[in-house]
Design a protein around this motif. Structure first.
Motif, mmCIF file in Angstrom:
data_model
loop_
_atom_site.group_PDB
_atom_site.id
_atom_site.type_symbol
_atom_site.label_atom_id
_atom_site.label_comp_id
_atom_site.label_asym_id
_atom_site.label_seq_id
_atom_site.Cartn_x
_atom_site.Cartn_y
_atom_site.Cartn_z
ATOM 1 N N SER A 9 74.659 97.719 63.591
ATOM 2 C CA SER A 9 75.446 97.035 64.617
ATOM 3 C C SER A 9 74.871 95.616 64.682
ATOM 4 C CB SER A 9 75.298 97.734 65.970
ATOM 5 O OG SER A 9 75.807 99.038 65.910
ATOM 6 N N TYR A 10 75.512 94.712 63.977
ATOM 7 C CA TYR A 10 75.008 93.346 63.863
ATOM 8 C C TYR A 10 75.371 92.514 65.095
ATOM 9 C CZ TYR A 10 74.183 94.056 58.856
ATOM 10 O OH TYR A 10 73.730 94.502 57.635
ATOM 11 N N ARG A 11 74.496 91.597 65.434
ATOM 12 C CA ARG A 11 74.768 90.576 66.446
ATOM 13 C C ARG A 11 74.567 89.227 65.761
ATOM 14 N NH1 ARG A 11 74.130 89.441 72.286
ATOM 15 N NH2 ARG A 11 73.302 87.325 72.488
ATOM 16 N N ILE A 12 75.544 88.361 65.886
ATOM 17 C CA ILE A 12 75.477 87.017 65.319
ATOM 18 C C ILE A 12 75.443 86.026 66.475
ATOM 19 C CG2 ILE A 12 76.657 85.316 63.859
ATOM 20 C CD1 ILE A 12 75.810 87.944 62.416
ATOM 21 N N GLU A 13 74.546 85.054 66.390
ATOM 22 C CA GLU A 13 74.520 83.971 67.364
ATOM 23 C C GLU A 13 74.711 82.648 66.630
ATOM 24 O OE1 GLU A 13 70.962 84.057 69.734
ATOM 25 O OE2 GLU A 13 71.424 86.051 70.532
ATOM 26 N N LEU A 14 75.667 81.880 67.092
ATOM 27 C CA LEU A 14 75.916 80.545 66.573
ATOM 28 C C LEU A 14 75.497 79.546 67.640
ATOM 29 C CD1 LEU A 14 79.490 81.025 65.038
ATOM 30 C CD2 LEU A 14 77.265 81.354 63.937
ATOM 31 N N THR A 15 74.546 78.677 67.297
ATOM 32 C CA THR A 15 74.068 77.670 68.235
ATOM 33 C C THR A 15 74.552 76.302 67.786
ATOM 34 O OG1 THR A 15 72.115 78.992 68.769
ATOM 35 C CG2 THR A 15 72.009 76.643 69.297
ATOM 36 N N LEU A 16 75.112 75.567 68.727
ATOM 37 C CA LEU A 16 75.623 74.222 68.467
ATOM 38 C C LEU A 16 74.935 73.253 69.414
ATOM 39 C CD1 LEU A 16 78.006 76.433 67.987
ATOM 40 C CD2 LEU A 16 79.341 74.397 67.527
ATOM 41 N N GLU A 17 74.858 71.988 68.974
ATOM 42 C CA GLU A 17 74.189 70.976 69.786
ATOM 43 C C GLU A 17 75.011 69.702 69.795
ATOM 44 O OE1 GLU A 17 69.667 69.488 70.294
ATOM 45 O OE2 GLU A 17 70.414 69.455 68.241
ATOM 46 N N GLY A 18 75.031 69.070 70.947
ATOM 47 C CA GLY A 18 75.717 67.795 71.068
ATOM 48 C C GLY A 18 75.771 67.355 72.511
ATOM 49 N N PRO A 19 76.344 66.196 72.728
ATOM 50 C CA PRO A 19 76.463 65.710 74.099
ATOM 51 C C PRO A 19 77.547 66.479 74.858
ATOM 52 C CG PRO A 19 77.559 64.212 72.590
ATOM 53 C CD PRO A 19 76.876 65.253 71.745
ATOM 54 N N VAL A 20 77.394 66.554 76.159
ATOM 55 C CA VAL A 20 78.422 67.160 77.006
ATOM 56 C C VAL A 20 79.511 66.118 77.235
ATOM 57 C CG1 VAL A 20 78.918 68.152 79.276
ATOM 58 C CG2 VAL A 20 76.738 68.646 78.137
ATOM 59 N N ASP A 21 80.723 66.463 76.881
ATOM 60 C CA ASP A 21 81.853 65.559 77.099
ATOM 61 C C ASP A 21 82.034 65.371 78.607
ATOM 62 O OD1 ASP A 21 84.973 65.400 77.736
ATOM 63 O OD2 ASP A 21 84.613 64.456 75.778
ATOM 64 N N PRO A 22 82.032 64.134 79.086
ATOM 65 C CA PRO A 22 82.111 63.917 80.535
ATOM 66 C C PRO A 22 83.426 64.394 81.149
ATOM 67 C CG PRO A 22 82.140 61.818 79.350
ATOM 68 C CD PRO A 22 81.909 62.886 78.345
ATOM 69 N N HIS A 23 84.491 64.434 80.352
ATOM 70 C CA HIS A 23 85.784 64.868 80.888
ATOM 71 C C HIS A 23 85.903 66.390 80.901
ATOM 72 C CE1 HIS A 23 89.999 64.824 81.931
ATOM 73 N NE2 HIS A 23 90.247 65.595 80.889
ATOM 74 N N SER A 24 85.642 67.038 79.744
ATOM 75 C CA SER A 24 85.810 68.491 79.652
ATOM 76 C C SER A 24 84.630 69.263 80.228
ATOM 77 C CB SER A 24 86.014 68.912 78.189
ATOM 78 O OG SER A 24 84.800 68.757 77.463
ATOM 79 N N GLY A 25 83.448 68.636 80.191
ATOM 80 C CA GLY A 25 82.238 69.342 80.608
ATOM 81 C C GLY A 25 81.676 70.240 79.521
ATOM 82 N N PHE A 26 82.243 70.185 78.326
ATOM 83 C CA PHE A 26 81.841 71.033 77.202
ATOM 84 C C PHE A 26 81.081 70.243 76.148
ATOM 85 C CE2 PHE A 26 86.147 73.420 77.674
ATOM 86 C CZ PHE A 26 85.637 74.256 78.664
ATOM 87 N N VAL A 27 80.175 70.924 75.448
ATOM 88 C CA VAL A 27 79.690 70.442 74.153
ATOM 89 C C VAL A 27 80.811 70.688 73.155
ATOM 90 C CG1 VAL A 27 78.026 70.831 72.292
ATOM 91 C CG2 VAL A 27 77.257 70.824 74.672
ATOM 92 N N ILE A 28 81.324 71.899 73.192
ATOM 93 C CA ILE A 28 82.514 72.322 72.444
ATOM 94 C C ILE A 28 83.063 73.525 73.195
ATOM 95 C CG2 ILE A 28 81.142 73.742 70.873
ATOM 96 C CD1 ILE A 28 83.229 73.193 68.674
ATOM 97 N N ASP A 29 84.340 73.679 73.193
ATOM 98 C CA ASP A 29 84.961 74.814 73.869
ATOM 99 C C ASP A 29 84.581 76.100 73.140
ATOM 100 O OD1 ASP A 29 86.827 76.747 74.847
ATOM 101 O OD2 ASP A 29 88.233 75.149 75.354
ATOM 102 N N PHE A 30 84.126 77.106 73.882
ATOM 103 C CA PHE A 30 83.768 78.386 73.259
ATOM 104 C C PHE A 30 84.953 78.990 72.500
ATOM 105 C CE2 PHE A 30 80.284 78.467 76.496
ATOM 106 C CZ PHE A 30 79.232 78.562 75.606
ATOM 107 N N PHE A 31 86.169 78.731 72.952
ATOM 108 C CA PHE A 31 87.340 79.230 72.234
ATOM 109 C C PHE A 31 87.453 78.590 70.846
ATOM 110 C CE2 PHE A 31 88.902 80.168 76.629
ATOM 111 C CZ PHE A 31 88.903 81.559 76.498
#
Length: 118
Positions: free
Chosen positions: A31-53
């Protein structure tokens, strides 16, 4: 800012390059678990680094390729160790997720491999 999204899949494999008598040479599953880690600035409008979707959309086709399959039959995974699965995922998802900085593949809750492109 760093964000991480986790995914799970079930799959069978065997390790063809282990020494004779090694139990992982036998067909077995995880039963595998995969984690994807991303890095970047938080967009001031969306509040996201990137949308999880967006992460889910980028990784979804690979997840479907892995889930409930025999990993040794997947192109590029003829020796599907946790380490090589992490590299395999990186190579396929990095082009669409440029902010990706790490892939973690948990083979069990106590055993995992981390890959950061190096």
């Amino acid at each position: 800012m760093k964000i991480t999204q986790a995914f799970h899949f079930e799959a069978a494999h065997r390790l063809p390059n282990v020494p004779e008598g090694h139990r992982c040479a036998n067909l077995h599953g995880h039963s595998y678990r995969i984690e994807l880690t991303l890095e970047g600035p938080v967009d001031p409008h969306s509040g996201f680094v990137i949308d999880f979707f967006d992460i889910e959309a980028a990784f979804g086709p690979l997840l479907n390729t892995l889930d409930h399959h025999y990993l040794n039959d997947i192109a590029g995974l003829d020796n599907p160790t946790a380490e090589l699965i992490a590299v395999w995922i990186w190579e396929r998802v990095k082009p669409s997720l440029q902010q990706l900085i790490k892939v973690i593949v948990y083979e069990t809750p106590d055993c995992w491999a981390e890959y950061d492109g190096v």
